[in-house]
Design an enzyme around this catalytic site. Structure first.
Site, PDB file in Angstrom:
ATOM      1  N   ARG A 103       0.818  -1.211   0.000  1.00  0.00           N
ATOM      2  CA  ARG A 103       0.000   0.000   0.000  1.00  0.00           C
ATOM      3  C   ARG A 103       0.855   1.266   0.000  1.00  0.00           C
ATOM      4  O   ARG A 103       0.354   2.344  -0.273  1.00  0.00           O
ATOM      5  CB  ARG A 103      -0.976  -0.012   1.189  1.00  0.00           C
ATOM      6  CG  ARG A 103      -2.061  -1.067   0.953  1.00  0.00           C
ATOM      7  CD  ARG A 103      -3.162  -1.099   1.957  1.00  0.00           C
ATOM      8  NE  ARG A 103      -4.147  -2.070   1.475  1.00  0.00           N
ATOM      9  CZ  ARG A 103      -5.369  -1.746   1.074  1.00  0.00           C
ATOM     10  NH1 ARG A 103      -5.789  -0.502   1.151  1.00  0.00           N
ATOM     11  NH2 ARG A 103      -6.188  -2.680   0.611  1.00  0.00           N
ATOM     12  N   HIS A 137      -1.507  -5.223  -4.470  1.00  0.00           N
ATOM     13  CA  HIS A 137      -2.457  -4.136  -4.210  1.00  0.00           C
ATOM     14  C   HIS A 137      -2.674  -3.300  -5.466  1.00  0.00           C
ATOM     15  O   HIS A 137      -3.773  -2.836  -5.742  1.00  0.00           O
ATOM     16  CB  HIS A 137      -1.943  -3.263  -3.072  1.00  0.00           C
ATOM     17  CG  HIS A 137      -2.822  -2.100  -2.785  1.00  0.00           C
ATOM     18  ND1 HIS A 137      -4.149  -2.265  -2.449  1.00  0.00           N
ATOM     19  CD2 HIS A 137      -2.594  -0.769  -2.805  1.00  0.00           C
ATOM     20  CE1 HIS A 137      -4.691  -1.066  -2.269  1.00  0.00           C
ATOM     21  NE2 HIS A 137      -3.772  -0.156  -2.481  1.00  0.00           N
ATOM     22  N   LYS A 199     -16.624   7.085   0.770  1.00  0.00           N
ATOM     23  CA  LYS A 199     -16.418   7.727   2.069  1.00  0.00           C
ATOM     24  C   LYS A 199     -15.975   9.153   1.819  1.00  0.00           C
ATOM     25  O   LYS A 199     -15.209   9.429   0.912  1.00  0.00           O
ATOM     26  CB  LYS A 199     -15.305   6.992   2.849  1.00  0.00           C
ATOM     27  CG  LYS A 199     -15.758   5.712   3.489  1.00  0.00           C
ATOM     28  CD  LYS A 199     -14.569   4.943   4.012  1.00  0.00           C
ATOM     29  CE  LYS A 199     -13.734   4.447   2.828  1.00  0.00           C
ATOM     30  NZ  LYS A 199     -12.632   3.552   3.222  1.00  0.00           N
ATOM     31  N   ASP A 230      -7.304  -5.723   6.282  1.00  0.00           N
ATOM     32  CA  ASP A 230      -6.278  -5.483   7.306  1.00  0.00           C
ATOM     33  C   ASP A 230      -6.980  -5.271   8.665  1.00  0.00           C
ATOM     34  O   ASP A 230      -7.256  -6.232   9.367  1.00  0.00           O
ATOM     35  CB  ASP A 230      -5.448  -4.282   6.856  1.00  0.00           C
ATOM     36  CG  ASP A 230      -4.405  -3.860   7.875  1.00  0.00           C
ATOM     37  OD1 ASP A 230      -4.223  -4.578   8.868  1.00  0.00           O
ATOM     38  OD2 ASP A 230      -3.772  -2.803   7.664  1.00  0.00           O
ATOM     39  N   GLY A 233     -11.612  -2.017   8.761  1.00  0.00           N
ATOM     40  CA  GLY A 233     -12.390  -0.790   8.924  1.00  0.00           C
ATOM     41  C   GLY A 233     -13.292  -0.511   7.731  1.00  0.00           C
ATOM     42  O   GLY A 233     -14.506  -0.359   7.861  1.00  0.00           O
TER      43      GLY A 233
END
Lengths: 319, 319, 319, 319, 319, 319
Positions: A103, A137, A199, A230, A233
């Protein structure tokens, strides 16, 4: 030449501490025994590696995923590569099912590193001639390597699994807009529709992050997809908003079960029917939830190793 | 040009998590403030570094010792170097007072790595233009770097301290035969004699390792010297046999207080008058013994940084 | 594949001007003829190399020791490597039984080079894929190479020879404290004791260097050991002090007979019973003393070349 | 900044053993003293270099020509570069007025090296950031370097000298067809004509090489030109045939006086009026013939060094 | 030091044939004249570059965008870098506002190249020490470079322009799902909502690609955003479906006006109110539509060059 | 192993767009089919390459000449090399019959590039392990590569052709003095004499370039030779002056038919009997003159490829 020998020498497997079970599965798939090695961590925390037998002149596949403890496992990978290089292995392939630090793949703010490029360089300088990895990723990370390699995907393994289920009116939802394009591919293969979770921070900067769903999920079977989970969230927020918008059954699907920090607690409390992932990272018993399905990437990795060793097409495997 | 600016740009200091106090001391010596930076360790164990202000066009000294947690601190060093390089620092010097993995500096058995060379390569590939370090386990490790650097020694700091003491009939004892030559230099500067401890496995392979003292220590003030003390095994054996042979006062002197595993318990029980070491590695309060003296390498490092920055001779400092 | 062919192509030997006899011995051990080549030194001192037949696609071992004339032989080595590389050899191994410049392996004073690292770089840049050498002055020099290689030792050849002799109460003495640890290994294998010679300049800086013996040699059979004997200064001093302390028979044992300058005159006048060395460097007839025994490293090098060629363990040879 | 300081640091000169007098001349031209250094050749023939004072942060010009002993001087050059690099010089320029091995610049037969490229690589890997040289045997050798540099020519120095002479009906003759194009430039600048000497082996392969002159030299003042004179074979043949064809006065003009083997004897016996060359290589007194004129390249090199140091155009110097 | 001089030498600008007007604008912004150079394309199509004056010791910024003819402009860039390197420029920054080949940034099918990484390597090997570019197709391409650089964005220039317009109920639409995340940032800064266009091939493989809009655009002011517009295929489809779903005014916004093939015809026929783009690529007069607004990146590039030259923070410019 | 397989894997051919016919001929010579590949040039001018089948583990020969469009063909070569490298080909040889940019092989004026070295670097960095080329403009260009390769010559093909003709009193004339030495070799093999054409600018700089012939051509059969004919300026002047001096039949002979710009018009109008060249570059039908003879280099390239593949001597082919 004898069986299992190619122009690169005989096929040999070495497995790091990061994924012993996956290594064992690949070994069984190939019918090639793992070469023994000691990995010692002295009390001064220095890692020491010693091969039990010489791999001189061999086509070696070193299987080591970057699971927890991440930096220890990365150093072990590098040190083992150095040992293999200095033992005059004929060709060394670093098989890293989960490439950590992926990331950190661009400078999206000033004065930060691009650690994924750094890690690719470290692997090369330590002695790898090639690499094999799964679901980076970002596909561009392939370009961080100047050595050749196979950047595989486990998405077809996940999709094949969902195809065995009697899902209705599938909608694929991506929790991260950066994954939107891959989400579209998921949806296309499952003949489903697509929706997104967005978001956004409030304009005045105060209060919690607002979440919107773009697209329709009401009364649909929803699969929330991502490359890795991960802390869980994003995927938690996505599952909650999807449920709030009236989805029928909710599934989670992701390749890499990083599952750090609060991840398991969050996943446990989610109203999802099934969590489908793979074994690119080992999941300790305490983190295995009843509704979790773990698919194995070992046959895929084993077959790719075999073809790479024999000089046969890997791409053909996926076409 | 303004003060503290040279052809390499203005002097800047950055300090890693491995040695905050030493960094602070060097900062004070130089009168140069430490540049702020975040070092974040995410719950997935990925280390992330962000500089608080740009070091573009600066002559940067990154101070990071490889203390515990060793591999975390090494990765932080490498990642910070990458961030500095990509921030277009004019020149980057990795100041690593204790270079871990230095004992893995040769293949003294088949199929092992040379991790010290690997670490030197990692530091270079991550972006260092130069390095500064103290008392390498073997001087040859300088040659593992192709970049220039300063391999300093703290031995004169230790010796100067002993010169202030009213020692009588000094005998310098080395616990490790590989350190014999350096021991001779210690002895010469202290006008003392020399003795050695030899360890040998029994011929039949059974029973404990036998220890012999070569040379005379009876009624002498003995300084047992080494470059580092890790688990304190060798130095403990040396102190015991030296005591058994009738030494008067016994001192321990070493540059790097690794002090891992059983080290502190062993040192606490030894019949030594004083343990003299330096702060190339931080010693946590719980490991500070009453008879321990910690000398600071900060003035030496600070002065070397200043001279390197200004293009003045470093060697002259030691002549 | 035919005999003597591996994944690296057929085995081929090339021998430089530095060690024609050793090359011939290795050729006979392997049953592989030396490939012809011209090495011409023009009157302008330029060295020119021309291979008599193509080594394209072959696994080539170029045997060239760095004997006198040292710099000529080094340049010949580099130039031949370039010729081999540009002739598309499949793999090139530089076999350098004695690697000159090994004592310049660290900066132990300011403003000097690390020539051993430089030489390692030169060998790599000229085209070597691997190296083989014997008894490096410091094991760390292995780490000066980033290519793989074998740093062999001839000590077991020397020890095996001494084991055939009826020695009594053996004491191994090292003339150089930097060799103390290897001396210990010698002693352990011969079940002997250990002693050291310490040289020290007088405190006031005037007068001759003082020499002390640490340990007991009276009435013992003493073997003075070192890695190489160059001008024989140290070993001469050691032999004299050992004799003065009442040793019985005195032997010298070292791998590399550099024997430059006053060496032969010094050795001739020493009260030693036998001088045991090897042929890593050719000893011209005029330097062969009556009490000199020259053991051959050819079988060891030949066997290592064969194993490296066939992809079999070299380490196993020494275990 | 003080005088003689640029963005590369202060200007410093270091002179190798190959051309002490030329170094001294350049030093005087620049008004910059030569930095002292020891160059020691031990009895084991290892070359050792030690700088008398630090060149840290300096813009260093190391002047070393590849005169006899060629390979010794080349190794000294490389070793000194390593010492400078490890002393943290800010920028290192290798000033090599005569680059030996330049005739080995291509594979014009199978299985030979391209030593000129190898030498260029060695100079780079040893630590040079830039190079300065004079009259390369082939201009393409510039491309063997990846570092920047100045490949200067002394031809204008030679031509300016001839312009001061009352020559009549000048014909420029090249002894080597590979030098024909440069000969044309000579001729153009002297407003003279051009002729060539062609050498050819007899068709049946036996008997001596036949020599023909192409062009007209009768009653002309002839200047035979070349880049270097080594054994003087070609130029001797050229002078003889030119004389045989009725030339008036004959001159020789070449940049590099290699003058190896039979060169001086040959030149002494030639019917030439004057031999004009330069000091890119030192000519020992015994090789200085009465009709020899040695022009100095020191002002040119000094001026180029100064401009390179100050960041001013070097090309403008020649336009 | 004089004005415009830093530790990297004086600031110099060089402009390639790809973007003369942009170069001129930057030159005016900086008050630094463009250094003259010839770029000749011989009839054999070889490109030749000659600098009008020396850039030795200068901090050079070479401005060359990869506009049409793309491969010619890329070769010109590389060749000019080589000329600058060999002219001993002190530091060379390749300023490439539009980096072509950026869409070939990963292997998303077997047996294809990663040309963007290749191009990054070519730029480095040709001699660039740093790079500056604008709105890479993927941020990860920064990691294809091992040299430092600035990957800038012009999005804030585009957004600032839209902020001056009286838009109502803005919805930002991305035509490419790979651009979704950047689209979100656009939307956030404009306080607008977000919608996506999804393209999908029919399940049976026949018929035209189906297009869906995800999100609500009815009666909204819509800005369709992308990083570049090449053939305008995607953006045309997006504009049509957005119009069909009842959008009010439609705007297009993108950084790089590639505008190849049918692009202009397509754009001309679209029901869009305004097309807003920048001058990272020159737009020939024939391709300038009446509703096209071209914003300049010259002030941004000029300011970044100035800060890079002076060693001041570039990141601070965007915070 | 099966036929056509060596230690480098099976032999595979890939042909670029620059020379499809030559590729086909080589394929037929070898009896090895060309591997299919797409080369797509998108409307944004980006070149895209996709291999039809995997070349993993193969010994690949990529045949691509640098014909017009030169820079497009060069980029295609580089991009294909990248694709081959990332497809894990075992060994990649770039077969470039005509290496463009070869005349930019040195800095013969200040501030210009050495593009031939740059091109060699680009080919290496893109992934070539070896190269094969024909009649380099200067043999030294071999030294621009650090990878091994074969720099072949087609001169013997041209000479063998002339040997079949009843020529009388052959004189070989070189149009370019830089080609004088090769011209001599031509002449020697044809047992002919040698003459030169010299071009010189008038002293006052005005008026046309003057041309002189040095040597005798009257009533001789003249072959004007060069490595390539580009605009045919030099060779046209040479043919005219040779005719003016009374030559009998005039022939042109050159390896590379670049034939750009006015070349064909010039050649058409020349009083030459025959123009002999090769197919290292394709000659489009419109440029084929009636008196033009095109000899094929395909058998030579095919045989060299075969020998390189099988590890047999290439040099022996030419001895």
């Amino acid at each position: 030449m004898t069986r299992n020998t190619s122009i690169y020498g005989p096929l040999r497997l070495l497995v790091g501490l990061g994924c012993p079970d996956l290594g064992q599965e690949i070994s069984e798939y190939l019918g090639v025994r793992m070469t023994g090695r000691d990995v010692i961590r002295f009390s001064n925390e220095n890692i020491f590696v010693r091969l039990h037998s010489s791999l001189r002149g061999a086509d070696v596949y070193l299987i080591q995923t970057l699971s927890s403890p991440v930096n220890e496992n990365l150093m072990e990978l590098l040190i083992t590569l150095d040992a293999l290089k200095r033992d005059s292995a004929a060709r060394i392939t670093a098989v890293v099912p989960y490439l950590s630090y992926s990331r950190s793949d661009k400078k999206d703010q000033p004065r930060v590193p691009i650690t994924a490029r750094l890690v690719a360089e470290l692997i090369q300088v330590a002695g790898a001639d090639r690499y094999i990895t799964v679901d980076l990723h970002a596909g561009q990370i392939q370009g961080f390597f100047s050595i050749p390699g196979e950047a595989l995907t486990a998405i077809h393994i996940l999709i094949d699994y969902f195809k065995t289920k009697p899902l209705q009116n599938v909608v694929v939802v991506t929790a991260d807009l950066g994954f939107a394009k891959t989400g579209r591919n998921y949806a296309a293969k499952l003949h489903g529709r697509l929706a997104f979770v967005e978001k956004r921070r409030p304009i005045n900067g105060g209060g919690p992050e607002a979440m919107t769903i773009i697209g329709d999920v009401r009364d649909k079977d929803v699969i929330i997809v991502d490359d890795e989970v991960d802390t869980a969230g994003s995927i938690t927020g996505a599952a909650q908003i999807v449920e709030a918008h009236g989805a029928r059954d909710i599934y989670l699907s992701f390749t890499h079960p990083v599952l750090s920090g609060p991840a398991i607690d969050r996943l446990r409390s989610l109203p999802v029917k099934e969590i489908v992932t793979t074994n690119t990272l080992p999941i300790p018993p305490g983190k295995r939830l009843p509704n979790m399905t773990i698919l194995s990437v070992a046959p895929m990795l084993g077959e790719v190793i075999l073809r790479a060793h024999e000089g046969r097409s890997v791409g053909a495997l996926f076409e």
